[in-house]
Each structure stands twice: as structure tokens, then as C-alpha cells.
Design a protein around this motif. Structure first.
Motif, short mmCIF file in Angstrom:
data_model
loop_
_atom_site.label_atom_id
_atom_site.label_comp_id
_atom_site.label_asym_id
_atom_site.label_seq_id
_atom_site.Cartn_x
_atom_site.Cartn_y
_atom_site.Cartn_z
N UNK A 21 -3.62 -9.29 -3.45
CA UNK A 21 -4.08 -8.42 -3.64
C UNK A 21 -5.48 -8.27 -2.32
N UNK A 22 -5.64 -9.62 -2.96
CA UNK A 22 -6.57 -9.19 -1.81
C UNK A 22 -6.68 -9.14 -0.74
N UNK A 23 -5.50 -9.84 -0.25
CA UNK A 23 -5.55 -10.37 1.34
C UNK A 23 -4.62 -8.37 0.99
N UNK A 24 -4.00 -8.11 0.88
CA UNK A 24 -2.97 -6.54 1.52
C UNK A 24 -5.01 -5.55 1.11
N UNK A 25 -5.71 -5.90 0.64
CA UNK A 25 -7.06 -5.28 0.25
C UNK A 25 -7.83 -5.57 1.94
N UNK A 26 -7.93 -6.72 2.09
CA UNK A 26 -8.83 -6.89 3.08
C UNK A 26 -7.83 -6.29 4.80
N UNK A 27 -6.18 -6.42 5.04
CA UNK A 27 -5.72 -6.19 5.78
C UNK A 27 -6.02 -4.56 5.74
N UNK A 28 -5.78 -3.50 4.70
CA UNK A 28 -5.77 -2.62 4.81
C UNK A 28 -7.77 -2.20 5.62
N UNK A 29 -8.60 -2.65 5.08
CA UNK A 29 -10.09 -1.84 5.71
C UNK A 29 -9.93 -2.04 6.89
N UNK A 84 -6.56 1.05 -7.89
CA UNK A 84 -7.34 1.58 -6.43
C UNK A 84 -6.87 0.61 -5.54
N UNK A 85 -6.94 1.00 -4.43
CA UNK A 85 -6.57 0.49 -2.77
C UNK A 85 -8.07 0.13 -1.96
N UNK A 86 -9.35 1.02 -2.55
CA UNK A 86 -10.35 0.98 -1.54
C UNK A 86 -11.76 0.48 -3.13
N UNK A 87 -11.18 -1.26 -4.20
CA UNK A 87 -12.19 -1.21 -4.83
C UNK A 87 -11.65 -3.09 -5.27
N UNK A 88 -12.51 -3.57 -5.57
CA UNK A 88 -11.72 -5.17 -5.43
C UNK A 88 -11.56 -5.09 -6.98
N UNK A 89 -11.36 -4.02 -7.63
CA UNK A 89 -11.12 -4.49 -8.98
C UNK A 89 -9.71 -5.05 -9.42
N UNK A 90 -9.37 -6.30 -10.24
CA UNK A 90 -7.82 -6.58 -10.76
C UNK A 90 -7.53 -5.88 -11.67
N UNK A 120 0.99 -1.36 -0.22
CA UNK A 120 -0.06 0.23 -0.09
C UNK A 120 0.99 1.66 -0.22
N UNK A 121 0.81 2.19 -0.83
CA UNK A 121 1.43 3.54 -0.61
C UNK A 121 0.95 4.33 0.38
N UNK A 122 1.91 4.76 1.19
CA UNK A 122 2.07 5.32 2.68
C UNK A 122 2.21 7.10 1.87
#
Length: 525
Positions: free
Chosen positions: A144-152, A120-126, A29-31
């Protein structure tokens, strides 16, 4: 580029920092990220910082330690660098080299052998919204899915209240030959000869800066607009309200007021050399002014417009940025910012705590009764003027300029920075010596306008007709005049109340011929 059977090809950042001198694939994730820059050589570069669930934040009883891996990227053209939409987006890297410099571990993106893809971070798009032409990693769905789940459950924050000692990255001095420079490239606090600081302390407003001192980005807090001083290099966190067309200028705002300036000019030349109303040669269209906030200074910042001009490229309108090492200057009593060779821009997320702090300042100000009074006028304006409508709420001059109707009435707290004509013997109309006709230049932190004193409103303002000596004294009090040896006047006008009314000269073209008059206002002689 090799295609992998599954997405285990991505190393957790925690493991990647141990793989020194090896090429690895990363997803994070880009901080933080800076705008692409032209190097002093032939290439372009940018720096960003990424986190994942293995390397982000550590909580203890006393401190919260913010971690992140710095990635330095180099490319032959600016189009080959990431055009990141927002902090919090996700980037996949292929074949970046892990290396150390002065004990700091970072990743180096090669313009020849590395590749990337942005999501896009807040998305489900692949589907990536940008990728390098040589990006070949295809099986990244699970990572990608695992990183987005953690970001929630992860709150990205700039860490305003954290200790500087908690930073794992103290100094980044990567000296890639592609840069063509021996000076350090610093993350977030990107400033020549400055110690790296990831912005953990609260950013300031443009107003507390001391004259002719160098602000050390990284060791002190960025300023708010109300804290700047002339000829000082500053770090600021600002909202980009608008980009001017055809010129290299940003219109930036943080909800606070720039400090008032002492003005200097020769009164006798006001007709030939009037004080300008704006920094630009021509006034901005009303439709542009209507997009600006009505409270707080809109400061002009000169910036590079095209990728070939060097220096920081302009961000998109509507974004929040941290501008590092900007020179604050003044001309004709107007503040403006000037980018230098050391100036850097960092795009901030709307959720960044330094951004929400500035939004909170603006919201609290607008909700208060005295919110539209200039900061420097508190606890109240000078009593050298009296008005007939004390209980009417204050307006800013930006409120006046953007009011939805052509004709209306307003009460404002302003400074009179100029009069035309400047000589009191010429205050009367050439056609009628029994009528006042004077043009005042009024300013507050939001704008400048011309407003006229005419006929009976002039008699009321000056409380009748008086000798030149009495009028000179009144003029000097209103302008805050102090004479200089060369005949010029130094002006530090007091804040005063006045009532304004808008009117038009040509009924067929009311908006283009809109003017302002002072009425129901009296100068206490």
C-alpha cells in the motif's frame, strides 16, 4: 481466508495477466469505475479498471499507451460491491480469477470466493473505508505504501489526445452468466453493440448531435451540452449539481448551453395551457437554485433513484460523471435526458483532463465580457428591440433568479417563447382599455421566467397604441412565428435584449411574491 506473513502475496498486474486460470491477490489504483448495476438476473455487478507501477503507461516517440486491468465484480446485493469514493483510490483484491475472453485478459471477482478492501488514495491511513466481510489479508502495508509513493508522481488522465490504436484493451465482451444477458459488458464506453473505447478522445458538449442518429460511444467523442439534438442517444461528461428529492432526477451541467428549440402550441390556449417554466411540476426552491452555476444549462436527467429500480444509480451531488448512452429529448421547448436500459455512469476524478477542460470552458466564459450571452446569440442579439442601457453588463436569468436582493434591475439577452394572452385584441387590461397588460415567457439557456408588460412600460415597448394588424405583425416577429396547417404556431424566437426589474407584491412575504417586469425596452415595429 489465509493470512500471509508479508505483503508479497500481491502479484504485480504485469505478472498477473500471465497467470491465466489462476486465482491471485492484486492491489492497484482505481483509474475508472462504473456505478453498480442491477443485472437482468438476481445479482448486481460493477466493472472497474486498476493500474499499478508495473502496468500503467508506456511512452514512445509517437504515442502514450494507457494500460489497466479490467475487473468484473459480481455480488448478491449492492452493499457487497465496492462503494468507491473517487478515482485514484486503492483497492486490494483477494482470490480473483485471471481469465481471457476474445484475447483480452481480465480479472473476475467471484461473489463467493473473492474479497476486497478499499483505501483512500491520497492518504497515509492504513485503515480501509470499506471491505468485504470475508477480507482477511492483513499484511499489506508495504504494498500500500509503495503504491502510494508511485502515485505521487503519476498523473491520472483520461488520455484525451491519444490514439485509439494505443489501447491494449480494444473490446471487452465478458459474458458472465450472472448477468443474465448475452449482450456485451463494455468498459468505460459501456454501450450495447459498441466497440470498446477507453475515452481517449475528447468528450463533446450536448449540442453537435444530429437528429435521430445513434451516437457510437467509444468511436466518437462524448458531447458537450451545446451539441445535442433531439431523440439522439449521446455520451456526455457532466457535473452533478444537485439531486432532486422524491423524484428520479439529476441536475447536470458542463458549462455550455443547450441549443434553442423550436416551440409549438396554439396561441389562443395560452391562458388555459401556458408554457411551463420548468420541467418539474413545482419550481425548485431558491436555496437550491443558488447552488447552481449562473452560466450554462442545468439539464434535467431522469435516473434510477433506488437500487431496486434497475438502470444506473445516481451519483453523489458535486461529482463529475461520464453518462454513456443517454437519450436526449425535448418537451414544451425544454431539454431533458432520459436513461435507457443501456445507460451507464462512470465517475470521473476532478483531475481528469476531460473535467478540467469543461471547467476551463466555464472559467474562460465567465472572464469574458460577452460570457453571459447565450452561445446561439453570437455575434449579437437581434435588433428588433432597443433598450436604454446598452453599456450595462448582461445577466443570465439564473443571475436574476438567484440575486441576493428582492428588488433590482437587470439587462438580459432572452427569447420570448410565449405571450399571454396570445390574441393581440386582449393585450389591454380588463380594468383599463388604455393600459397594456401582457405576460411574456422569457427564456435563456439557464432558466425560464414570466415577465410582465404593464401600463407605461407597455406603451414604451409597443411604441404607443396600434391596430390589431400592426400588433399581430409585432407579436409574430418577437415570437418567431410560422403558422402550421392545424392552426398551431411553430416558434423559433430570435434572441433579443430587454431590461428587467424585480419587485414584490406582498411586503410581508417579499421572496414568495417576487415578480418581474420589462421596462426601458422598445420593440422596433
Amino acid at each position: 481466508m489465509t493470512s500471509f506473513e508479508d505483503d508479497k502475496c500481491f502479484l504485480p498486474i504485469r505478472d498477473a495477466i500471465l497467470a491465466i486460470n489462476q486465482k491471485v491477490n492484486l492491489i492497484g489504483m482505481i483509474s475508472e469505475f462504473g456505478t453498480p448495476q442491477k443485472s437482468k438476473g438476481t445479482d448486481y455487478f460493477c466493472t472497474l479498471k486498476i493500474m499499478d507501477e508495473s502496468y500503467h503507461i508506456y511512452d514512445s516517440a509517437k504515442t502514450r499507451k494507457f494500460y489497466g486491468l479490467v475487473v468484473n465484480m459480481f455480488a448478491t446485493s449492492i452493499e457487497d460491491l465496492p462503494q468507491i469514493n473517487s478515482v485514484g483510490d486503492i483497492i486490494c483484491f483477494s482470490q480473483v480469477l485471471m481469465k481471457t475472453h476474445d484475447g483480452i485478459t481480465l480479472a473476475s471477482y467471484s461473489k463467493k470466493g473473492s474479497s476486497f478492501a478499499l483505501f483512500t488514495g491520497k492518504s497515509r491511513s492504513l485503515i480501509s473505508y470499506q471491505s468485504s466481510s470475508n477480507f482477511r489479508l492483513s499484511n499489506f502495508k508495504k504494498s500500500l505504501s509503495r503504491l502510494r509513493t508511485w502515485m505521487l508522481d503519476f498523473q491520472l488522465d483520461s488520455g484525451l489526445d491519444e490514439s485509439l490504436d494505443s489501447l491494449p484493451l480494444r473490446e471487452i465482451k465478458e459474458k458472465e452468466t450472472d448477468l443474465g444477458s448475452n449482450k456485451p459488458l463494455l468498459l468505460r464506453g459501456m454501450k450495447n453493440n459498441a466497440t470498446f473505447d477507453s475515452g481517449l478522445r475528447e468528450s463533446l458538449l450536448l449540442g453537435k448531435m444530429k437528429n435521430k442518429t445513434t451516437f457510437d460511444s467509444g468511436l466518437k467523442e462524448p458531447l458537450l451540452l451545446r451539441e445535442i439534438s433531439e431523440n439522439q442517444t449521446s455520451d456526455l461528461i457532466l457535473h452533478v449539481s444537485e439531486l432532486s428529492k422524491g423524484v428520479k432526477m439529476l441536475y447536470v451541467w458542463d458549462g455550455t448551453d443547450v441549443p434553442p428549440l423550436i416551440c409549438q402550441s396554439v396561441l389562443s390556449t395560452e391562458v388555459e395551457n401556458p408554457f411551463p417554466l420548468q420541467f418539474e411540476e413545482l419550481p425548485l426552491p431558491r436555496e437550491v437554485l443558488c447552488t447552481f452555476p449562473s452560466v450554462g444549462t442545468i439539464m434535467r436527467v431522469m435516473a434510477a433513484k433506488t437500487k431496486n429500480e434497475g438502470g444506473p444509480l445516481v451519483p453523489n451531488s458535486g461529482t463529475w460523471v461520464k453518462i454513456l448512452c443517454i437519450l436526449c429529448k425535448a418537451r414544451f421547448g425544454l431539454w431533458y435526458g432520459e436513461c435507457t436500459s443501456s445507460t451507464k455512469l462512470w465517475i470521473l476524478s476532478n483531475e481528469d483532463s476531460s473535467v478540467t477542460q469543461r471547467q476551463r470552458i466555464s472559467e474562460e466564459r465567465l472572464s469574458s465580457v460577452s460570457g453571459r450571452m447565450p452561445y446561439s446569440a453570437f455575434p449579437g442579439p437581434s435588433h428588433i428591440t432597443e433598450i436604454n442601457h446598452e453599456n450595462v453588463p448582461n445577466c443570465t436569468l439564473m443571475d436574476v433568479l438567484t440575486y441576493k436582493e428582492v428588488t433590482s434591475k437587470f439587462k438580459c439577452v432572452v427569447r420570448v417563447v410565449a405571450m399571454c394572452p396570445g390574441q393581440v385584441e386582449k393585450f389591454w387590461s380588463p380594468e383599463d382599455s388604455d393600459r397594456y397588460m401582457v405576460r411574456f415567457t422569457l427564456e435563456d439557456p439557464t432558466a425560464r421566467i414570466h415577465a410582465y408588460i404593464y401600463a407605461e412600460d407597455g406603451e414604451n415597448f409597443f411604441d404607443g397604441f396600434h391596430s390589431p394588424e400592426v400588433l399581430t405583425n409585432a407579436r409574430n416577429r418577437l415570437l418567431g412565428i410560422s403558422e402550421t396547417d392545424d392552426g398551431a404556431t411553430l416558434r423559433n424566437p430570435p434572441w433579443v435584449q430587454c431590461c428587467l426589474k424585480s419587485y414584490y407584491v406582498d411586503k410581508s412575504n417579499p421572496w414568495s411574491t417576487r415578480n418581474y417586469r420589462i421596462f426601458h425596452t422598445r420593440l422596433v415595429l
